[in-house]
Enzyme design. Sequence first.
Site, PDB file in Angstrom:
ATOM      1  N   CYS A  71      95.420  31.247  -4.273  1.00  0.00           N
ATOM      2  CA  CYS A  71      94.948  30.718  -2.997  1.00  0.00           C
ATOM      3  C   CYS A  71      93.448  30.421  -3.124  1.00  0.00           C
ATOM      4  CB  CYS A  71      95.198  31.743  -1.889  1.00  0.00           C
ATOM      5  SG  CYS A  71      94.569  31.242  -0.283  1.00  0.00           S
ATOM      6  N   CYS A  74      91.570  32.990  -0.457  1.00  0.00           N
ATOM      7  CA  CYS A  74      91.475  34.444  -0.654  1.00  0.00           C
ATOM      8  C   CYS A  74      91.733  34.901  -2.080  1.00  0.00           C
ATOM      9  CB  CYS A  74      92.425  35.171   0.294  1.00  0.00           C
ATOM     10  SG  CYS A  74      94.156  35.034  -0.178  1.00  0.00           S
ATOM     11  N   CYS A 119      99.666  31.337   3.304  1.00  0.00           N
ATOM     12  CA  CYS A 119      99.344  32.490   2.463  1.00  0.00           C
ATOM     13  C   CYS A 119      99.619  33.793   3.237  1.00  0.00           C
ATOM     14  CB  CYS A 119      97.880  32.412   2.054  1.00  0.00           C
ATOM     15  SG  CYS A 119      97.330  33.802   1.067  1.00  0.00           S
ATOM     16  N   CYS A 122      95.918  35.715   3.662  1.00  0.00           N
ATOM     17  CA  CYS A 122      94.850  35.242   4.561  1.00  0.00           C
ATOM     18  C   CYS A 122      95.357  34.335   5.678  1.00  0.00           C
ATOM     19  CB  CYS A 122      93.757  34.535   3.760  1.00  0.00           C
ATOM     20  SG  CYS A 122      94.287  32.966   3.058  1.00  0.00           S
ATOM     21  N   CYS A 142     106.051  21.982  -1.619  1.00  0.00           N
ATOM     22  CA  CYS A 142     105.164  20.820  -1.710  1.00  0.00           C
ATOM     23  C   CYS A 142     103.769  21.292  -1.297  1.00  0.00           C
ATOM     24  CB  CYS A 142     105.701  19.739  -0.789  1.00  0.00           C
ATOM     25  SG  CYS A 142     104.818  18.196  -0.912  1.00  0.00           S
TER      26      CYS A 142
HETATM   27 ZN   LIG Z   1      95.089  33.193   0.925  1.00  0.00          ZN
END
Ligand SMILES: [Zn+2]
Length: 154
Positions: A71, A74, A119, A122, A142
């Site tokens: 990510c 985060c 995510c 976060c 995607c």
């Molecule tokens: Zn994240």
Amino acid sequence: MKSFRRNFLKLLSLTCLSTLLFPYNLLRAVTKKIINPNLTEKQKKIMLKEDTERPYSSPLNQEKREGFFHCANCGAKLFASTAKFDSGTGWPSFTESLPGAFKTKIDYSFGMKRVEYHCAKCGVHHGHVFDDGSTSTQKRFCSNGLCLIFKPKN
Ligand SMILES: [Zn+2]
């Protein structure tokens, strides 16, 4: 005790009613936290407002090395390079995420019903998952490349 029960039922029916009336708002109520202070405006627009990057704009489309996709906000580990495949759509695509990497919600924007994933750590938006059936898992994650950071093995 009786009034407690009555209040409880009242609360319950109110909750049911508001869920019926405002499911869209409830589904959108995902807590998003900006952790990386260096995110660009475009990244923030995708992560916080569910915008989408232009197809074929991400250099990660060409990324074929072994490693993991994290990510960009985060740093959580989200996809293994072994799950990446060329979907021909112009966005980095994956057959599956790492276990527990994402949470999903139904997205009704643009008059379509799509499953959005964000995510788990976060809360920021990453992309949509489709049941295309053309991969071994029947799934196509995607992803917006701008939401990902690739870290090669070693
Ligand atoms: Zn994240």
